[in-house]
Design an enzyme around this catalytic site. Structure first.
Site, PDB file in Angstrom:
ATOM      1  N   ASP A   1       0.783  -1.247   0.000  1.00 21.61           N
ATOM      2  CA  ASP A   1       0.000   0.000   0.000  1.00 21.61           C
ATOM      3  C   ASP A   1       0.818   1.303   0.000  1.00 21.61           C
ATOM      4  OD1 ASP A   1      -1.953  -1.930   0.191  1.00 21.61           O
ATOM      5  OD2 ASP A   1      -2.846  -1.213   2.045  1.00 21.61           O
TER       6      ASP A   1
ATOM      7  N   CYS B   1      -2.102  -3.141   7.529  1.00 22.31           N
ATOM      8  CA  CYS B   1      -2.005  -4.046   6.381  1.00 22.31           C
ATOM      9  C   CYS B   1      -0.738  -4.899   6.383  1.00 22.31           C
ATOM     10  CB  CYS B   1      -2.179  -3.261   5.092  1.00 22.31           C
ATOM     11  SG  CYS B   1      -3.887  -2.648   4.942  1.00 22.31           S
TER      12      CYS B   1
ATOM     13  N   LYS C   1      -7.162  -4.832  -3.067  1.00 22.27           N
ATOM     14  CA  LYS C   1      -7.963  -5.355  -1.953  1.00 22.27           C
ATOM     15  C   LYS C   1      -8.858  -4.251  -1.419  1.00 22.27           C
ATOM     16  CE  LYS C   1      -4.161  -4.346   1.118  1.00 22.27           C
ATOM     17  NZ  LYS C   1      -4.826  -3.268   1.846  1.00 22.27           N
TER      18      LYS C   1
END
Ligand code: VGL
Ligand code: ZN
Length: 200
Positions: free
Chosen positions: A9, A152, A107
């Site tokens: 990310d 994450c 996601k």
């Protein structure tokens, strides 16, 4: 042994100035780029939400960012709107060497369920498909790094260890959000899951 680097990310919204900007989120980019050459495979994850995503406080009247709510799958933090599909905030940081990636896995694209982990959504059972990709490529060893260490990266690392991969998290190439002790809990959880931690 076949290894992969999973870069979590590295998107504008998680960098300074972004909707969920983490201080120094962009500082890890040069290090991540340099690491890419040391791996057989490079995978990027991308948080990728529809504008009406259920993890956004703005979609729950009367709620504020960082409040907790109960979702069908358990407790969920409500976030500021971030990483909306197709927006600048959802794009990778411009300095990330995204061209060197073999795979980009998105996601959090289902409205009713958040996904911190690169392997399973927050119900802990809906797979993203990443496990199958890694196994069919014969990858056994994973190094994870990116944003956020305590969300994450943490969830992805614990799931990867649970699936039987040899997992390392490079804390020097990761940045935390650190919400109510989440970083301490994440470090503890990763250690308990057998994740090797580098730096920090
Ligand atoms: C993340 C909060 C919400 C992360 C994603 O990438 O750690 N955190 N969505
Ligand atoms: Zn998100």
């Amino acid at each position: 042994m076949t290894n992969a680097l999973i870069v979590i990310d590295i998107q504008n919204d998680f960098c300074p100035g972004g909707a969920l900007g983490v201080p120094d989120g962009d500082a890890v980019v040069p290090r991540l780029n340099a690491m890419m050459a040391d791996f057989d495979a490079v995978i990027l994850t991308q948080d990728w939400h529809p504008a009406d995503h259920s993890s956004f406080a703005s979609n729950h009247p009367g709620k504020s960012p960082y409040d907790m709510i109960d979702m069908s799958y358990g407790p969920q933090v409500l976030w500021p709107d971030h990483c909306v599909q197709g927006t600048h905030g959802g794009a990778f940081h411009p300095d990330l060497a995204a061209d060197l990636a073999d795979l980009i896995i998105r996601k959090g694209f289902r409205r009713d369920i958040d996904s911190y982990s690169a392997f399973f959504e927050n119900d802990r059972e809906t797979p993203t498909g990443l496990e199958g990709y890694l196994r069919t490529r014969g990858i056994t060893d994973l190094t994870l790094a990116g944003i956020a260490t305590d969300f994450c990266v943490h969830y992805s690392a614990v799931d990867a260890a649970g699936l039987g991969f040899n997992v390392t998290v490079d804390l020097n190439a990761s940045c935390p959000i650190d919400l109510d002790g989440s970083l301490t809990a994440a470090i503890k959880g990763m250690k308990a899951a057998g994740v090797r931690l580098l730096g920090g």
